[in-house]
Design an enzyme around this catalytic site. Structure first.
Site, PDB file in Angstrom:
ATOM      1  N   ASP A  86       0.828  -0.921  -0.232  1.00 26.60           N
ATOM      2  CA  ASP A  86      -0.284  -0.007  -0.469  1.00 26.60           C
ATOM      3  C   ASP A  86       0.878   1.252   0.213  1.00 26.60           C
ATOM      4  O   ASP A  86       2.117   1.495   0.614  1.00 26.60           O
ATOM      5  CB  ASP A  86      -0.831  -0.296   1.233  1.00 26.60           C
ATOM      6  CG  ASP A  86      -2.456  -0.511   0.664  1.00 26.60           C
ATOM      7  OD1 ASP A  86      -2.001  -1.922  -0.036  1.00 26.60           O
ATOM      8  OD2 ASP A  86      -3.175  -1.145   1.633  1.00 26.60           O
ATOM      9  N   HIS A 137      -6.210   3.334  -4.492  1.00 28.28           N
ATOM     10  CA  HIS A 137      -5.995   3.515  -2.914  1.00 28.28           C
ATOM     11  C   HIS A 137      -6.181   5.596  -2.693  1.00 28.28           C
ATOM     12  O   HIS A 137      -5.432   5.304  -1.117  1.00 28.28           O
ATOM     13  CB  HIS A 137      -4.520   2.795  -2.222  1.00 28.28           C
ATOM     14  CG  HIS A 137      -4.704   2.850  -1.686  1.00 28.28           C
ATOM     15  ND1 HIS A 137      -5.213   2.086  -0.237  1.00 28.28           N
ATOM     16  CD2 HIS A 137      -3.474   2.978   0.152  1.00 28.28           C
ATOM     17  CE1 HIS A 137      -4.736   2.235   0.914  1.00 28.28           C
ATOM     18  NE2 HIS A 137      -3.840   2.480   1.064  1.00 28.28           N
ATOM     19  N   HIS A 141      -5.315   9.015   0.471  1.00 30.57           N
ATOM     20  CA  HIS A 141      -4.975   8.484   1.225  1.00 30.57           C
ATOM     21  C   HIS A 141      -5.777   8.858   2.588  1.00 30.57           C
ATOM     22  O   HIS A 141      -5.538   8.625   3.967  1.00 30.57           O
ATOM     23  CB  HIS A 141      -3.796   8.188   1.886  1.00 30.57           C
ATOM     24  CG  HIS A 141      -3.939   6.864   2.950  1.00 30.57           C
ATOM     25  ND1 HIS A 141      -3.618   6.742   4.234  1.00 30.57           N
ATOM     26  CD2 HIS A 141      -3.256   5.512   2.972  1.00 30.57           C
ATOM     27  CE1 HIS A 141      -3.617   5.785   4.694  1.00 30.57           C
ATOM     28  NE2 HIS A 141      -3.274   4.946   3.695  1.00 30.57           N
ATOM     29  N   HIS A 233       3.505  -2.733   3.274  1.00 33.12           N
ATOM     30  CA  HIS A 233       3.575  -0.961   2.219  1.00 33.12           C
ATOM     31  C   HIS A 233       4.556  -0.742   2.051  1.00 33.12           C
ATOM     32  O   HIS A 233       5.907  -1.617   2.166  1.00 33.12           O
ATOM     33  CB  HIS A 233       3.534  -0.235   3.591  1.00 33.12           C
ATOM     34  CG  HIS A 233       2.134  -0.625   4.745  1.00 33.12           C
ATOM     35  ND1 HIS A 233       1.376  -0.931   5.552  1.00 33.12           N
ATOM     36  CD2 HIS A 233       0.980   0.650   4.015  1.00 33.12           C
ATOM     37  CE1 HIS A 233       0.149  -1.209   5.116  1.00 33.12           C
ATOM     38  NE2 HIS A 233       0.346   0.262   5.125  1.00 33.12           N
TER      39      HIS A 233
END
Length: 263
Positions: A86, A137, A141, A233
């Site tokens: 991510d 995504h 964020h 991540h």
């Protein structure tokens, strides 16, 4: 005329002339000048005050549901384990993860933040070129995205898709992952309308909190099983420990379960 008379006349004439400047002379009249009114004291003008604008009220956010909505994808869709990364792409860490995946001959899913995709389009292109899957995504964020109006959710996801497609025009964007996993039913509806499948996870080693590599490894190995979706991540901060953990995790998960693409 007799001389006596002439002298008397001359004397009288002299007395007449000199008498005009004597004490009984009427003073010359002075014409009074008209009085000019005094200029009024200027009143100071008030200082301009800055205009006060009423701040726009913050939009009311929907409360988060007490339970995650139904329909989230938490399994890989096969016996193998799916790896997801991510918050990228990131110029420091994304190439490191790509190199590790390439060395192990496996692929993963990269959940891309729109701002990062716009900033580093060459990394998006590399991710696609090396056979990995793409996941939206959100643009920046936004952990509260699911609580916003449906129109804002749609605009955010569409903007992120445009940034990704600008870097990789022909690559399919199959998935959407809500930052922080703070899903709402409204968000699922919008994502599905855009052809995006809601991707959650089943294994979270909390590498976002920067634990040591050994702890990341222990958390993944204790929770992973056939069909797991592992959350990690490659951006969003210092990911040195994640990079170190993946050097052991990627070959180990491949050996134990196989590493697969999401289905």
């Amino acid at each position: 005329m007799p001389r006596r008379t002439l002298l008397a006349f001359a004397l009288g004439l002299v007395l007449l002339v000199t008498g005009c400047g004597g004490p009984g002379r009427t003073p010359q009249r002075v014409t009074a000048q008209p009085s000019v009114p005094a200029a009024p004291t200027p009143t100071p003008s008030p200082k301009p005050q800055p205009s006060r604008t009423t701040p726009k009220p913050k939009p009311t956010l929907r409360p988060l549901p007490k339970k995650l909505p139904v329909g989230l994808h938490r399994r890989s869709g096969s016996p193998g384990v799916a790896l997801t990364f991510d918050d990228g792409p990131d110029p420091r860490y994304t190439p490191q993860i790509l190199a590790q995946l390439r060395a192990a001959h496996v692929t993963a899913t990269f959940c891309l933040v729109g701002k990062q995709a716009k900033r580093y389009p060459h990394l998006v292109a590399q991710i696609v070129r090396e056979g990995h899957q793409l996941c939206n995504h959100s643009w920046r964020h936004d952990v509260d995205l699911g609580r916003r109006p449906a129109a804002e959710i749609r605009a955010d996801l569409e903007r992120t898709n445009r940034a990704i497609r600008a870097a990789a025009p022909d690559a399919p964007i199959t998935w959407f992952r809500q930052p922080g996993g703070r899903w709402t039913a409204e968000e699922l509806t919008v994502a599905r309308q855009l052809g995006l499948r809601p991707l959650h996870w089943s294994v979270d080693p909390q590498d976002w909190d920067h634990p040591p590599a050994k702890k990341i490894i222990a958390r993944v190995e204790s929770a992973a099983h056939h069909g797991s979706v592992v959350l990690m991540h490659d951006a969003g901060g210092d990911r040195t420990q994640t990079m170190a953990a993946c050097r052991r995790l990627i070959p180990d998960l491949k050996r134990r379960y196989g590493i697969v693409r999401l289905r």
